[in-house]
Scaffold this motif. Structure first.
Motif, PDB file in Angstrom:
ATOM      1  N   GLU A  43       2.959 -12.394  -3.557  1.00  0.00           N
ATOM      2  CA  GLU A  43       4.187 -11.788  -3.035  1.00  0.00           C
ATOM      3  C   GLU A  43       4.324 -10.344  -3.518  1.00  0.00           C
ATOM      4  N   LEU A  44       4.008 -10.114  -4.771  1.00  0.00           N
ATOM      5  CA  LEU A  44       4.073  -8.752  -5.314  1.00  0.00           C
ATOM      6  C   LEU A  44       3.024  -7.857  -4.664  1.00  0.00           C
ATOM      7  N   MET A  45       1.805  -8.366  -4.490  1.00  0.00           N
ATOM      8  CA  MET A  45       0.728  -7.563  -3.910  1.00  0.00           C
ATOM      9  C   MET A  45       1.037  -7.127  -2.483  1.00  0.00           C
ATOM     10  N   GLU A  46       1.831  -7.912  -1.760  1.00  0.00           N
ATOM     11  CA  GLU A  46       2.219  -7.551  -0.396  1.00  0.00           C
ATOM     12  C   GLU A  46       3.142  -6.337  -0.383  1.00  0.00           C
ATOM     13  N   THR A  47       3.799  -6.049  -1.510  1.00  0.00           N
ATOM     14  CA  THR A  47       4.768  -4.947  -1.564  1.00  0.00           C
ATOM     15  C   THR A  47       4.228  -3.722  -2.288  1.00  0.00           C
ATOM     16  N   LEU A  48       2.935  -3.724  -2.604  1.00  0.00           N
ATOM     17  CA  LEU A  48       2.322  -2.586  -3.287  1.00  0.00           C
ATOM     18  C   LEU A  48       1.323  -1.910  -2.358  1.00  0.00           C
ATOM     19  N   ARG A  49       1.373  -0.604  -2.297  1.00  0.00           N
ATOM     20  CA  ARG A  49       0.552   0.185  -1.383  1.00  0.00           C
ATOM     21  C   ARG A  49      -0.805   0.512  -2.011  1.00  0.00           C
ATOM     22  N   CYS A  50      -1.846   0.385  -1.212  1.00  0.00           N
ATOM     23  CA  CYS A  50      -3.178   0.814  -1.639  1.00  0.00           C
ATOM     24  C   CYS A  50      -3.194   2.333  -1.656  1.00  0.00           C
ATOM     25  N   LEU A  51      -3.568   2.911  -2.777  1.00  0.00           N
ATOM     26  CA  LEU A  51      -3.543   4.361  -2.905  1.00  0.00           C
ATOM     27  C   LEU A  51      -4.669   5.035  -2.129  1.00  0.00           C
ATOM     28  N   LYS A  52      -5.710   4.302  -1.823  1.00  0.00           N
ATOM     29  CA  LYS A  52      -6.825   4.875  -1.072  1.00  0.00           C
ATOM     30  C   LYS A  52      -6.570   4.750   0.430  1.00  0.00           C
ATOM     31  N   CYS A  53      -6.142   3.572   0.870  1.00  0.00           N
ATOM     32  CA  CYS A  53      -5.907   3.342   2.302  1.00  0.00           C
ATOM     33  C   CYS A  53      -4.581   3.939   2.756  1.00  0.00           C
ATOM     34  N   SER A  55      -2.022   2.933   4.077  1.00  0.00           N
ATOM     35  CA  SER A  55      -1.231   2.240   5.092  1.00  0.00           C
ATOM     36  C   SER A  55      -1.329   0.729   4.941  1.00  0.00           C
ATOM     37  N   GLN A  56      -2.088   0.264   3.974  1.00  0.00           N
ATOM     38  CA  GLN A  56      -2.246  -1.168   3.758  1.00  0.00           C
ATOM     39  C   GLN A  56      -1.711  -1.538   2.386  1.00  0.00           C
ATOM     40  N   SER A  57      -1.274  -2.786   2.293  1.00  0.00           N
ATOM     41  CA  SER A  57      -0.904  -3.284   0.973  1.00  0.00           C
ATOM     42  C   SER A  57      -2.185  -3.601   0.209  1.00  0.00           C
ATOM     43  N   ILE A  58      -2.070  -3.750  -1.101  1.00  0.00           N
ATOM     44  CA  ILE A  58      -3.273  -4.066  -1.871  1.00  0.00           C
ATOM     45  C   ILE A  58      -3.761  -5.474  -1.563  1.00  0.00           C
ATOM     46  N   ALA A  59      -2.886  -6.313  -1.019  1.00  0.00           N
ATOM     47  CA  ALA A  59      -3.305  -7.663  -0.635  1.00  0.00           C
ATOM     48  C   ALA A  59      -4.236  -7.620   0.577  1.00  0.00           C
ATOM     49  N   ASP A  60      -4.064  -6.631   1.445  1.00  0.00           N
ATOM     50  CA  ASP A  60      -4.841  -6.549   2.689  1.00  0.00           C
ATOM     51  C   ASP A  60      -6.032  -5.609   2.616  1.00  0.00           C
ATOM     52  N   SER A  61      -6.062  -4.737   1.628  1.00  0.00           N
ATOM     53  CA  SER A  61      -7.082  -3.696   1.564  1.00  0.00           C
ATOM     54  C   SER A  61      -8.378  -4.194   0.920  1.00  0.00           C
ATOM     55  N   ALA A  63     -10.501  -1.856  -0.285  1.00  0.00           N
ATOM     56  CA  ALA A  63     -10.914  -0.743  -1.144  1.00  0.00           C
ATOM     57  C   ALA A  63     -11.067  -1.222  -2.586  1.00  0.00           C
ATOM     58  N   SER A  64     -12.003  -0.644  -3.305  1.00  0.00           N
ATOM     59  CA  SER A  64     -12.223  -1.065  -4.692  1.00  0.00           C
ATOM     60  C   SER A  64     -10.996  -0.781  -5.552  1.00  0.00           C
ATOM     61  N   MET A  65     -10.278   0.280  -5.243  1.00  0.00           N
ATOM     62  CA  MET A  65      -9.039   0.591  -5.977  1.00  0.00           C
ATOM     63  C   MET A  65      -8.020  -0.529  -5.802  1.00  0.00           C
ATOM     64  N   ALA A  66      -7.882  -1.041  -4.596  1.00  0.00           N
ATOM     65  CA  ALA A  66      -6.966  -2.145  -4.337  1.00  0.00           C
ATOM     66  C   ALA A  66      -7.419  -3.397  -5.081  1.00  0.00           C
ATOM     67  N   GLY A  67      -8.730  -3.631  -5.150  1.00  0.00           N
ATOM     68  CA  GLY A  67      -9.248  -4.770  -5.911  1.00  0.00           C
ATOM     69  C   GLY A  67      -8.901  -4.663  -7.384  1.00  0.00           C
ATOM     70  N   ASP A  68      -9.022  -3.461  -7.937  1.00  0.00           N
ATOM     71  CA  ASP A  68      -8.644  -3.255  -9.339  1.00  0.00           C
ATOM     72  C   ASP A  68      -7.154  -3.495  -9.543  1.00  0.00           C
ATOM     73  N   MET A  69      -6.343  -3.064  -8.585  1.00  0.00           N
ATOM     74  CA  MET A  69      -4.900  -3.272  -8.696  1.00  0.00           C
ATOM     75  C   MET A  69      -4.545  -4.756  -8.567  1.00  0.00           C
ATOM     76  N   ARG A  70      -5.217  -5.476  -7.657  1.00  0.00           N
ATOM     77  CA  ARG A  70      -4.991  -6.928  -7.545  1.00  0.00           C
ATOM     78  C   ARG A  70      -5.348  -7.619  -8.853  1.00  0.00           C
ATOM     79  N   HIS A  71      -6.448  -7.195  -9.459  1.00  0.00           N
ATOM     80  CA  HIS A  71      -6.870  -7.755 -10.745  1.00  0.00           C
ATOM     81  C   HIS A  71      -5.787  -7.538 -11.797  1.00  0.00           C
ATOM     82  N   GLN A  72      -5.259  -6.314 -11.876  1.00  0.00           N
ATOM     83  CA  GLN A  72      -4.212  -6.013 -12.857  1.00  0.00           C
ATOM     84  C   GLN A  72      -2.968  -6.857 -12.606  1.00  0.00           C
ATOM     85  N   VAL A  73      -2.576  -6.997 -11.344  1.00  0.00           N
ATOM     86  CA  VAL A  73      -1.400  -7.810 -11.015  1.00  0.00           C
ATOM     87  C   VAL A  73      -1.616  -9.240 -11.465  1.00  0.00           C
TER      88      VAL A  73
END
Length: 134
Positions: A43-53, A55-61, A63-73
């Protein structure tokens, strides 16, 4: 001389090519074992923006940056942190832009106040224009 130049250029290119070969963070694609924690993380990942993409949430992206952010979450949720604490940490680290949920702060209050001021100005102009004729 050409050989030396080629060796120097080749040695500089190795670190650049190695950056894309890094393995993803362990929890970038693996879910938490506790379903309640995974649901909170998702639920939290759906509300966080991928800094590389952007336009996508980190749940949908992907990108390796989004993967790192999902890991941190996920590791922070698994450690017992509340989702809003994780959001605050990510916003502190990456800025307000990372969150799709806007927060009123010293730097963002004009974004919330200006539409109200604009509506008041329009109402004043309309009242002066049409209110005096009646």
């Amino acid at each position: 001389m050409k050989l030396l130049f080629a060796l120097v250029l080749g040695s500089l290119a190795v670190p650049l090519s190695a950056q894309g070969d890094a393995p993803p963070a362990p929890y970038a694609y693996r879910q938490l074992e506790d379903p309640a924690q995974e649901a909170a993380a998702q639920e939290l990942m759906e509300t966080l923006r991928c800094l590389k993409c952007q336009s996508q949430s980190i749940a949908d992206s992907d990108a390796s940056m989004a993967g790192d952010m999902r890991h941190q979450v996920r590791i922070r949720i698994a450690a017992g942190e509340e989702p809003e604490e994780v959001r605050a940490w990510l916003m502190q680290r990456y800025g307000d832009y990372v969150s799709y949920a806007p927060v009123v702060s010293r730097s963002t209050w004009p974004l919330f106040a200006l539409p109200a001021v604009f509506l008041l100005l329009v109402a004043g102009v309309l009242w002066r224009r049409f209110g005096k004729n009646s």
